[in-house]
Design a protein around this motif. Structure first.
Motif, PDB file in Angstrom:
ATOM      1  N   CYS A  14       8.261  13.596  -2.329  1.00 41.77           N
ATOM      2  CA  CYS A  14       7.560  14.265  -3.430  1.00 41.77           C
ATOM      3  C   CYS A  14       6.839  15.474  -2.848  1.00 41.77           C
ATOM      4  N   ARG A  63       0.433   4.208   0.149  1.00 44.93           N
ATOM      5  CA  ARG A  63       0.114   5.308   1.065  1.00 44.93           C
ATOM      6  C   ARG A  63       0.995   5.267   2.312  1.00 44.93           C
ATOM      7  N   ASN A  80      -5.618  15.584  -3.000  1.00 42.41           N
ATOM      8  CA  ASN A  80      -6.747  14.843  -2.457  1.00 42.41           C
ATOM      9  C   ASN A  80      -6.668  14.869  -0.929  1.00 42.41           C
ATOM     10  N   GLY A  93      -6.708  11.632   1.150  1.00 43.91           N
ATOM     11  CA  GLY A  93      -5.453  10.904   1.368  1.00 43.91           C
ATOM     12  C   GLY A  93      -4.787  11.323   2.664  1.00 43.91           C
ATOM     13  N   ARG A 111       7.876  20.973   3.929  1.00 41.77           N
ATOM     14  CA  ARG A 111       8.620  20.231   4.951  1.00 41.77           C
ATOM     15  C   ARG A 111       9.999  20.842   5.242  1.00 41.77           C
ATOM     16  N   GLY A 151      -2.022   8.915  -3.144  1.00 40.48           N
ATOM     17  CA  GLY A 151      -3.333   9.089  -2.518  1.00 40.48           C
ATOM     18  C   GLY A 151      -3.592  10.529  -2.143  1.00 40.48           C
ATOM     19  N   ILE A 152      -2.543  11.365  -2.226  1.00 44.28           N
ATOM     20  CA  ILE A 152      -2.693  12.786  -1.904  1.00 44.28           C
ATOM     21  C   ILE A 152      -2.453  13.623  -3.164  1.00 44.28           C
ATOM     22  N   TYR A 153      -1.332  13.365  -3.820  1.00 47.33           N
ATOM     23  CA  TYR A 153      -1.043  14.080  -5.062  1.00 47.33           C
ATOM     24  C   TYR A 153      -1.539  13.234  -6.233  1.00 47.33           C
ATOM     25  N   GLU A 154      -2.388  13.822  -7.065  1.00 46.84           N
ATOM     26  CA  GLU A 154      -3.055  13.037  -8.119  1.00 46.84           C
ATOM     27  C   GLU A 154      -2.081  12.527  -9.175  1.00 46.84           C
ATOM     28  N   ILE A 172      -4.128   9.239   6.456  1.00 47.89           N
ATOM     29  CA  ILE A 172      -2.896   9.179   7.254  1.00 47.89           C
ATOM     30  C   ILE A 172      -3.148   9.687   8.668  1.00 47.89           C
ATOM     31  N   ASP A 222       0.858  -1.186   0.000  1.00 47.49           N
ATOM     32  CA  ASP A 222       0.000   0.000   0.000  1.00 47.49           C
ATOM     33  C   ASP A 222       0.898   1.241   0.000  1.00 47.49           C
ATOM     34  N   GLU A 244       4.832  13.508   8.307  1.00 49.56           N
ATOM     35  CA  GLU A 244       4.820  13.992   6.922  1.00 49.56           C
ATOM     36  C   GLU A 244       3.730  15.024   6.673  1.00 49.56           C
ATOM     37  N   TYR A 245       2.573  14.819   7.265  1.00 57.08           N
ATOM     38  CA  TYR A 245       1.450  15.760   7.091  1.00 57.08           C
ATOM     39  C   TYR A 245       0.870  16.059   8.478  1.00 57.08           C
ATOM     40  N   GLU A 293       4.388   7.742   3.197  1.00 57.05           N
ATOM     41  CA  GLU A 293       3.630   8.992   3.240  1.00 57.05           C
ATOM     42  C   GLU A 293       4.325  10.114   2.482  1.00 57.05           C
ATOM     43  N   GLU A 294       5.661  10.123   2.566  1.00 55.94           N
ATOM     44  CA  GLU A 294       6.410  11.234   1.974  1.00 55.94           C
ATOM     45  C   GLU A 294       6.346  11.235   0.450  1.00 55.94           C
ATOM     46  N   TYR A 295       5.876  10.149  -0.152  1.00 55.41           N
ATOM     47  CA  TYR A 295       5.774  10.111  -1.607  1.00 55.41           C
ATOM     48  C   TYR A 295       4.419  10.646  -2.109  1.00 55.41           C
ATOM     49  N   GLY A 296       3.483  10.802  -1.199  1.00 51.78           N
ATOM     50  CA  GLY A 296       2.244  11.491  -1.543  1.00 51.78           C
ATOM     51  C   GLY A 296       1.235  10.696  -2.348  1.00 51.78           C
TER      52      GLY A 296
END
Lengths: 344, 359
Positions: A233, A114, B2, B5, B219, A122-125, B9, A112, B196-197, A117-120
């Motif tokens: 990312c 996600r 998004n 996402g 960051r 699920g957050i960055y499309e 987390i 998974d 990270e977030y 986290e630092e690669y983004g």
């Protein structure tokens, strides 16, 4: 004719085992949780290192199954309980099967992304996985950014969820390196003007034709391979992605903007196997994959009588090795059945 | 982007934050940098929320800056921290709350060290006892003061209080949140929302009506980073870090920056002046800078406290544009008066970075 062999998992390992057992006269039932057999390979477009269509391999395995194989799809095994002389398989839909000989070919899950986290993801499309890219290829779609633009630069990130203590997976997933090379070539074939930057720790081109494919990627398709693990990312206002990494060959930190990032996600132990292991008491390695009775000399047997392992349930493996392993399991099953009381 | 996402987390990084009876330890430097912040925290906790927050004037530095600068050995640092815990124990408290991010990281690092190496803890207990005769219990809960404000963000943002919304347009203010490195980068599980977030400041901003900007260098270090600044020869590196952040966030036109570390607001605020003098560059609207706030200052603003009681007059970048945007009243004539009403003097106008009155 020996009867009543049950294979849990209708991926390529389970199919190869079923085909081989069927061919030597054994009656097999394959329980597959998806609507069709084939496992992850159903999701792949072309296979490394030859770029042949994955569908051809699946068609071959389907045709090989023979009349003695019954495949029951859309059925999920909830637990397997040892009983005198065999095992009872309880499915989540209430169905129950009993058998004296069981092959676990439940495969693996994809990491998974996600969790990095630092690669983004699920957050960055514009951050996708290698599985997402494979789906784009398989469905015959154009590779585009989230905004529908043709990417001018694509970054491919190796070892996502593999060889990574931070996510708890220190093992190598074996197939990601060559998958990254294959997908880089495929993107270049589709988008000749697109630049590809592939970020790796080291490239493990261990099998036949892999090294040739790697050379072809560099020499014919001008794929840029940069030795350096991605740090993070970040997203620009135009949704392009900034990659922060280090080129460890030149010793320089590097910041590169790309339009699309592909994360080469590795293998993790399958959730089905974990569930079954709990009820059956099979041994797991420290990596979470199931352990055979002896990794050198009994790679398909377990310490439980009549329980065998096939394919990636034991750890990362490519298609070629997985099919071969399924067939090897069939031989072990045949030897067991031949001498076992349960077969009589 | 998004947001779902991120929320996925954040679900994994929820931490327990004590609700009352806090033993509060101040920062070494914040009372000089942003003198109203810690006072405002205590005012909010005691007067608004009715909580028991105890301070002991005998508490010392945790020695974190010295430790991270390699001038204080870890054993000494651990013994000093053990003494802070002894003061907490003697006062009958078990919830330890720090004002400083470096301290927060250090307390967590030491507790984690003791967890994995009980022999080290035993040795430190012996050191402390030999030096001071004291013993201590480890805290039941360690929180940063921003965790505590986060916990009570709904109460602080109660109806009737100010909102992070433009009075003129009705739109949410656009906010950059900057988390101190030692808050969660060492131990992601110790921070609300992870490393990270992080969600600790984002949660306040969202609750109080603003929107968070996700910019590429989010960051990146603020520019403090101890040796980057403490070693004079490295200060070019410090200001380069800060410049990188401002260049990255400027296109998003942030209304202000929110921080939870002693060093971050200092450097993000003061280096704006230095950058304007060096490069002639300003990052706010019309030659102004981007105001930088601590979370206590922002909470105080939301609660309607007088901006000059919050210490906003000592900021390098004027905060009046932000106060006007939100509609928070203030008396310009009191800005540079001391608490007893005497003129404290006024800074000279920078060459490029405008004072608000010059707009």
């Amino acid at each position: 004719m020996y009867k009543n062999i049950i294979i849990v998992g209708g991926g390529i390992a389970g199919m190869a085992a079923a085909a081989a057992l069927s061919e030597i006269g054994m009656e097999v039932t394959v329980l597959e949780r998806e609507k069709l057999p084939g496992g992850h390979v159903r999701s792949w477009d072309r296979l490394f290192p030859t770029l042949r269509a994955a569908k051809e391999v699946l068609d071959f395995l389907n045709k090989s199954l023979g009349l003695l194989t019954e495949i029951i799809c859309d059925i999920e095994v909830g637990s397997i309980v040892p009983t005198p002389g065999g095992y009872t398989i309880h499915c989540t839909n209430g169905d129950i099967f009993t058998t004296g000989c069981l092959v676990l070919a439940t495969g693996y899950d994809l990491f998974d992304a996600r969790k990095k986290e630092e690669y983004g993801f699920g957050i960055y499309e514009n951050v996708i996985t290698s599985a997402d890219l494979e789906k784009i290829f398989r469905e015959g779609n154009q590779v585009t950014t989230c905004g529908g633009q043709v990417p001018r630069r694509v970054g491919i990130i190796h070892c996502v969820g593999s060889r990574d203590e931070k996510v708890g997976n220190i093992y190598c997933s074996k197939v990601c390196c060559v998958t990254g090379v294959k997908q880089a070539i495929e993107i270049r074939q589709m988008l000749p003007d697109c630049e590809i930057f592939s970020f790796y720790m080291d490239l493990r081109m261990y099998d036949r034709h892999f090294e040739e494919l790697y050379f072809e990627a560099q020499q014919k398709w001008n794929v840029n391979f940069i030795r350096g693990r991605l740090s993070e990312c970040a997203e620009n206002p135009d949704h392009s992605i900034i990659l922060k990494t280090e080129d460890t060959l030149t010793g320089h930190p590097l910041k590169l903007t790309v339009d699309l990032v592909v994360l080469l996600v590795g293998f993790v132990p399958g959730s089905s196997a974990r569930k079954i292991t709990g009820s059956l008491g099979l041994l797991q390695g420290t990596d979470g994959f199931l352990l055979p009775a002896d990794e050198h000399t009994a790679g398909n047997r377990t310490l439980l009588p009549g329980v065998f392992l096939a394919g990636a349930v034991k750890g990362p493996a490519c298609v070629v090795d997985t099919i071969a392993d399924g067939r090897a399991t069939a031989v072990e099953v045949y030897r067991y059945m031949k001498h076992s009381e349960v077969a009589k | 982007m998004n947001i779902g996402g991120k929320r996925h987390i954040w679900k994994d990084y929820q931490k327990e934050i004590a609700g009352d009876r806090f033993f509060y330890v101040r920062s070494c430097v914040r009372q000089n940098f942003f003198p109203g912040s810690e006072k405002t925290f205590l005012r909010i906790m005691k007067e608004e929320l009715g909580k028991d927050v105890f301070e002991n004037a005998a508490h010392t530095t945790c020695s974190g800056i010295g430790y991270h600068s390699d001038v204080v050995p870890f054993e000494t640092t651990m013994t000093m921290v053990a003494r802070q815990f002894a003061l907490m124990t003697e006062a009958g408290y078990e919830n330890f709350t720090t004002s400083c991010i470096t301290s927060f990281g250090l307390y967590n690092e030491i507790l984690e060290t003791w967890h994995h190496f009980p022999d080290v803890e035993a040795r430190i207990r012996e050191h402390l006892h030999r030096a001071t005769g004291r013993t201590f219990n480890k805290p039941a809960n360690v929180s940063h003061a921003s965790d505590v404000i986060f916990k009570f963000r709904k109460e602080i943002g109660a109806p009737g209080n100010f909102r992070l919304v433009s009075k003129k347009t009705g739109k949410p203010l656009q906010v950059v949140e900057h988390i101190g490195c030692h808050y969660a980068k060492m131990f992601p599980s110790k921070g609300v929302g992870g490393a990270e977030y992080p969600y600790v400041l984002t949660g306040m901003i969202e609750e109080w009506g603003g929107e968070v900007i996700d910019y590429p260098e989010r960051r990146h270090c603020c520019g403090f980073g101890f040796r980057q600044y403490l070693v004079q020869a490295n200060r070019g590196y410090s200001i380069s870090c800060t410049k990188k952040k401002f260049d990255s966030m400027a296109p998003y036109k942030p209304d202000f920056i929110l921080t939870n570390c002693p060093g971050c607001p200092m450097f993000l605020d003061r280096w704006q002046y230095a950058l304007s003098e060096m490069k002639g560059t300003t990052y706010g609207e019309n030659g102004l800078g981007i105001p930088v706030l601590t979370y206590e200052e922002l909470a105080g603003m939301i609660l309607g406290y007088d901006p000059w009681d919050l210490g906003l007059q000592v900021h390098q970048v004027p905060v009046e544009p932000l106060l006007d945007k939100i509609g928070i009243p203030y008396d310009p004539g009191r800005k540079f008066l001391t608490m007893d009403g005497k003129p404290m003097g006024q800074p000279l106008a920078p060459s490029h970075l405008k004072f608000y009155k010059h707009v």
